[in-house]
Design an enzyme around this catalytic site. Structure first.
Site, PDB file in Angstrom:
ATOM      1  N   ARG A  46       7.992   1.087  14.671  1.00 34.93           N
ATOM      2  CA  ARG A  46       8.244   2.070  15.731  1.00 34.93           C
ATOM      3  C   ARG A  46       7.723   1.629  17.095  1.00 34.93           C
ATOM      4  O   ARG A  46       8.356   1.854  18.113  1.00 34.93           O
ATOM      5  CB  ARG A  46       7.662   3.430  15.353  1.00 34.93           C
ATOM      6  CG  ARG A  46       8.677   4.249  14.562  1.00 34.93           C
ATOM      7  CD  ARG A  46       8.101   5.537  14.114  1.00 34.93           C
ATOM      8  NE  ARG A  46       6.872   5.330  13.347  1.00 34.93           N
ATOM      9  CZ  ARG A  46       6.183   6.288  12.758  1.00 34.93           C
ATOM     10  NH1 ARG A  46       6.567   7.532  12.885  1.00 34.93           N
ATOM     11  NH2 ARG A  46       5.101   6.029  12.062  1.00 34.93           N
ATOM     12  N   LYS A 151       8.459   0.703  -4.023  1.00 32.40           N
ATOM     13  CA  LYS A 151       7.978   1.872  -4.739  1.00 32.40           C
ATOM     14  C   LYS A 151       6.935   2.593  -3.887  1.00 32.40           C
ATOM     15  O   LYS A 151       6.411   1.962  -2.970  1.00 32.40           O
ATOM     16  CB  LYS A 151       7.424   1.484  -6.107  1.00 32.40           C
ATOM     17  CG  LYS A 151       6.447   0.293  -6.083  1.00 32.40           C
ATOM     18  CD  LYS A 151       5.018   0.644  -6.226  1.00 32.40           C
ATOM     19  CE  LYS A 151       4.201   0.341  -5.038  1.00 32.40           C
ATOM     20  NZ  LYS A 151       2.796   0.385  -5.120  1.00 32.40           N
ATOM     21  N   ASP A 180       9.509  -3.931  -7.853  1.00 28.95           N
ATOM     22  CA  ASP A 180       8.191  -3.622  -8.430  1.00 28.95           C
ATOM     23  C   ASP A 180       7.569  -4.990  -8.664  1.00 28.95           C
ATOM     24  O   ASP A 180       7.946  -5.701  -9.605  1.00 28.95           O
ATOM     25  CB  ASP A 180       8.335  -2.857  -9.739  1.00 28.95           C
ATOM     26  CG  ASP A 180       6.984  -2.423 -10.271  1.00 28.95           C
ATOM     27  OD1 ASP A 180       6.094  -3.298 -10.415  1.00 28.95           O
ATOM     28  OD2 ASP A 180       6.787  -1.225 -10.521  1.00 28.95           O
ATOM     29  N   HIS A 181       6.649  -5.373  -7.779  1.00 27.75           N
ATOM     30  CA  HIS A 181       6.276  -6.793  -7.774  1.00 27.75           C
ATOM     31  C   HIS A 181       5.546  -7.236  -9.038  1.00 27.75           C
ATOM     32  O   HIS A 181       5.487  -8.431  -9.320  1.00 27.75           O
ATOM     33  CB  HIS A 181       5.472  -7.147  -6.517  1.00 27.75           C
ATOM     34  CG  HIS A 181       4.044  -6.764  -6.563  1.00 27.75           C
ATOM     35  ND1 HIS A 181       3.599  -5.490  -6.317  1.00 27.75           N
ATOM     36  CD2 HIS A 181       2.926  -7.477  -6.830  1.00 27.75           C
ATOM     37  CE1 HIS A 181       2.289  -5.449  -6.427  1.00 27.75           C
ATOM     38  NE2 HIS A 181       1.845  -6.644  -6.737  1.00 27.75           N
ATOM     39  N   GLU A 219      -9.236  -2.532 -10.026  1.00 30.09           N
ATOM     40  CA  GLU A 219      -9.261  -3.251  -8.757  1.00 30.09           C
ATOM     41  C   GLU A 219     -10.608  -3.025  -8.080  1.00 30.09           C
ATOM     42  O   GLU A 219     -11.162  -1.939  -8.159  1.00 30.09           O
ATOM     43  CB  GLU A 219      -8.146  -2.771  -7.833  1.00 30.09           C
ATOM     44  CG  GLU A 219      -6.756  -3.078  -8.347  1.00 30.09           C
ATOM     45  CD  GLU A 219      -5.685  -2.708  -7.339  1.00 30.09           C
ATOM     46  OE1 GLU A 219      -5.243  -3.599  -6.605  1.00 30.09           O
ATOM     47  OE2 GLU A 219      -5.306  -1.531  -7.275  1.00 30.09           O
ATOM     48  N   ASP A 238       1.181   5.407  -7.091  1.00 33.55           N
ATOM     49  CA  ASP A 238       1.082   4.053  -6.540  1.00 33.55           C
ATOM     50  C   ASP A 238       1.148   3.009  -7.655  1.00 33.55           C
ATOM     51  O   ASP A 238       1.798   1.975  -7.513  1.00 33.55           O
ATOM     52  CB  ASP A 238      -0.234   3.920  -5.760  1.00 33.55           C
ATOM     53  CG  ASP A 238      -0.405   2.550  -5.107  1.00 33.55           C
ATOM     54  OD1 ASP A 238       0.610   1.992  -4.642  1.00 33.55           O
ATOM     55  OD2 ASP A 238      -1.538   2.043  -5.057  1.00 33.55           O
ATOM     56  N   HIS A 243       3.901   0.087 -11.598  1.00 29.79           N
ATOM     57  CA  HIS A 243       3.464  -1.188 -12.178  1.00 29.79           C
ATOM     58  C   HIS A 243       3.057  -1.085 -13.656  1.00 29.79           C
ATOM     59  O   HIS A 243       3.483  -1.884 -14.480  1.00 29.79           O
ATOM     60  CB  HIS A 243       2.268  -1.746 -11.408  1.00 29.79           C
ATOM     61  CG  HIS A 243       2.522  -1.946  -9.955  1.00 29.79           C
ATOM     62  ND1 HIS A 243       3.732  -2.314  -9.446  1.00 29.79           N
ATOM     63  CD2 HIS A 243       1.698  -1.824  -8.875  1.00 29.79           C
ATOM     64  CE1 HIS A 243       3.648  -2.432  -8.126  1.00 29.79           C
ATOM     65  NE2 HIS A 243       2.425  -2.136  -7.758  1.00 29.79           N
ATOM     66  N   LYS A 329      -9.249   2.117  -8.018  1.00 29.68           N
ATOM     67  CA  LYS A 329      -9.804   1.370  -6.888  1.00 29.68           C
ATOM     68  C   LYS A 329     -11.330   1.390  -6.961  1.00 29.68           C
ATOM     69  O   LYS A 329     -11.923   2.282  -7.565  1.00 29.68           O
ATOM     70  CB  LYS A 329      -9.372   2.017  -5.568  1.00 29.68           C
ATOM     71  CG  LYS A 329      -7.866   2.185  -5.406  1.00 29.68           C
ATOM     72  CD  LYS A 329      -7.156   0.855  -5.239  1.00 29.68           C
ATOM     73  CE  LYS A 329      -5.680   1.045  -4.969  1.00 29.68           C
ATOM     74  NZ  LYS A 329      -4.841  -0.032  -5.449  1.00 29.68           N
TER      75      LYS A 329
HETATM   76  C1  BG6 Z   1       0.447  -2.432  -4.773  1.00 33.32           C
HETATM   77  C2  BG6 Z   1      -0.326  -1.168  -4.645  1.00 33.32           C
HETATM   78  O1  BG6 Z   1       1.775  -2.162  -5.129  1.00 33.32           O
HETATM   79  O2  BG6 Z   1      -0.145  -3.258  -5.760  1.00 33.32           O
HETATM   80  C3  BG6 Z   1      -1.769  -1.475  -4.297  1.00 33.32           C
HETATM   81  O3  BG6 Z   1       0.246  -0.341  -3.638  1.00 33.32           O
HETATM   82  C4  BG6 Z   1      -2.352  -2.471  -5.267  1.00 33.32           C
HETATM   83  O4  BG6 Z   1      -2.531  -0.273  -4.267  1.00 33.32           O
HETATM   84  C5  BG6 Z   1      -1.447  -3.682  -5.425  1.00 33.32           C
HETATM   85  O5  BG6 Z   1      -3.614  -2.878  -4.778  1.00 33.32           O
HETATM   86  C6  BG6 Z   1      -1.924  -4.618  -6.520  1.00 33.32           C
HETATM   87  O6  BG6 Z   1      -1.104  -5.757  -6.555  1.00 33.32           O
HETATM   88  P1  BG6 Z   1      -1.637  -7.173  -7.034  1.00 33.32           P
HETATM   89  O7  BG6 Z   1      -0.438  -8.024  -7.125  1.00 33.32           O
HETATM   90  O8  BG6 Z   1      -2.596  -7.613  -6.013  1.00 33.32           O
HETATM   91  O9  BG6 Z   1      -2.273  -6.899  -8.362  1.00 33.32           O
END
Ligand code: BG6
Length: 476
Positions: A46, A151, A180-181, A219, A238, A243, A329
């Site tokens: 923006r 996502k 969704d990585h 994490e 999230d 995931h 977290k």
């Molecule tokens: C993201 C979340 O999709 O994945 C984050 O929004 C999270 O909150 C992250 O920390 C974790 O990804 P990776 O690949 O570092 O385990």
């Protein structure tokens, strides 16, 4: 071969995801010479920014999240990057910039404008997706484009359906890449190889051999810098409906019979169809001490930063096998671990040498950057007597193969989008089913229990799995 000429528009270009994952992913692809020869990257957001300032910002991000960067790669990549402001109300300048870039790339490659592929990457908060999609359609940017949507897809079943309706008004399903990585992680794809290519595992991958499954993603990170995203999203949306559930899909699916979009999606959808909607009594929500003092977080926030869940799959393969999912977290460790715990054969005459250390008999899949798979077994302790000790078979997945090193998740998935391969992207049907599974929890939100930073989360969740969690089990 390299992908066709591309104009990549990145919405949310100054955000956390772009800095942490997307620009580093593009850099690594450039380093491996996998990017299209003709490429224009337009960052958008923006607030206006000069191209030079934005390039500086990207350079900083590369330094922070890649480390040592090779100037001969970063320099030319940065040259391909520009910045154009846009919003849901105004996309005129952006559309012009896209057309200009297409003309330029067509000229440079000797191809027609129609050969230049548009890739629109929406890395914006969930609430912003629908108005942005409307803007893209108004500007005609939906034509010939591939759209990557991040996502969470909606915030519950109803909003996910609404989002799908809006998306499908503007785009064909074939154009949409729901990313969704976690699915892009090397170890996740390896689960399929491990399960279906090995006579040791394939016959054992069911309730007759497996006692329980843990999908554990603690994490260390706090939400610092992402307070407003977290307040609107929370840990369940999230991480869990996305995931962690996707990981569950890969552990639980039947043989997909092919590594193709339709086959993988159908196998996952069938597994998700058999997952019982969650029992809110078997879900623990936590919030770390200090969360409410984070920037952009409400002083009385009830948003969860931790979730632990017990799930069941009602099909022949998995009936009676609990799946435990946990993530949060500010926890004691940063890991992404799937543990398959095998049923103990309970031979009374085979006792551990050290009764305190007798926990193996597990298959451990570590999805972290140094991805690896370990099988922890019981073996005879060398020497006199007949007592058991612990042994480990270990497979490192991060080692370079002759023609290619492992790809980081976003790197892999960006390349798949450029090649139009949707195998590792999720379908609307899967997303809706995952919301259905979580709906009882959304309707009866568990009370949020507090936990100390650096701990393993709320005490009540420690006892959720029979036999405890594998991670942190030797810790107090
Ligand atoms: C993201 C979340 O999709 O994945 C984050 O929004 C999270 O909150 C992250 O920390 C974790 O990804 P990776 O690949 O570092 O385990």
């Amino acid at each position: 071969s390299k992908p066709a000429p591309h104009v990549l528009v990145l919405f949310g270009a100054t955000g956390d995801l772009a800095a942490r994952k997307l620009f580093p992913g593009l850099y690594r692809l450039a380093l491996a010479e996998r990017l299209p020869d003709q490429l224009a990257i337009i960052g958008s957001g923006r607030s206006p920014s000069a191209d030079e300032d934005f390039r500086d910002h990207v350079r900083q991000a590369l330094k922070e999240f890649v480390g040592d960067i090779d100037e001969s790669v970063a320099g030319p990549l940065l040259e391909q990057i520009s910045f154009v402001a846009s919003s849901a109300d105004d996309g005129t300048a952006l559309a012009e910039a896209v057309h200009d870039a297409e003309d330029r790339l067509a000229l440079g490659s000797g191809q027609t404008v129609g050969d230049v592929q548009r890739l629109l990457y929406l890395s914006v908060p969930p609430q912003a997706v629908e108005p942005m999609v409307a803007m893209l359609a108004r500007e005609g940017l939906n034509e010939r484009s591939r759209l990557v949507a991040e996502k969470p897809f909606g915030t519950d079943l109803a909003s996910a359906r609404e989002l799908d309706a809006v998306l499908s008004d503007a785009f064909d399903e074939k154009q949409i890449f729901r990313i969704d990585h976690f699915i892009g992680k090397e170890a996740v794809q390896n689960l399929l190889a491990l399960r279906f290519a090995n006579g040791l595992f394939e016959p054992a991958w069911n309730r007759h051999s497996i006692e329980s499954v843990q999908i554990d993603v603690p994490e260390k990170l706090t939400v610092t810098g992402r307070g407003s995203f977290y307040e609107g999203t929370g840990c369940l949306r999230d991480m869990v409906t996305t995931h962690l559930c996707q990981l569950l899909g890969f552990v639980a699916m039947e043989d997909p019979h092919a590594f193709r979009e339709g086959a993988i999606r159908a196998a996952k959808a069938a597994a998700f169809a058999a997952v019982r909607p969650l029992d809110p009594e078997r879900v623990v929500f936590g919030q770390y001490d200090g969360y409410r003092e984070e920037p952009d977080v409400a002083a009385d926030s009830e948003v969860e930063t931790y979730v632990a869940i017990e799930a069941w799959i009602d099909n022949d393969r998995w009936r009676g096998v609990p799946f435990y999912l946990r993530t949060g977290k500010a926890l004691a460790a940063g890991q992404r671990t799937i543990t398959i715990r095998f049923i103990d054969p309970r031979h009374q005459w085979l006792q551990p040498a050290d009764p305190g250390k007798a926990e193996p008999n597990e298959l451990v899949i570590e999805l972290s950057d140094d991805a690896r798979i370990e099988i922890e077994v019981r073996a005879k302790r060398p020497g006199p007597g007949m007592a058991l000790t612990e042994g480990v078979f270990r497979l490192d997945l991060a080692e370079d193969s002759p023609d290619s090193g492992p790809l980081e998740a976003y790197e892999r998935l960006l390349l798949d989008v450029m090649n139009g391969d949707r195998t590792l992207f999720t379908s609307a049907r899967e997303v809706e089913r995952l919301w259905e599974i979580c709906q009882p929890v959304l309707e009866h939100l568990p009370a949020v229990e507090s936990y100390a930073q650096g701990s393993w989360g709320p005490e009540t969740a420690l006892e959720l799995p029979l036999g405890g969690w594998r991670l942190g089990r030797s810790m107090p």
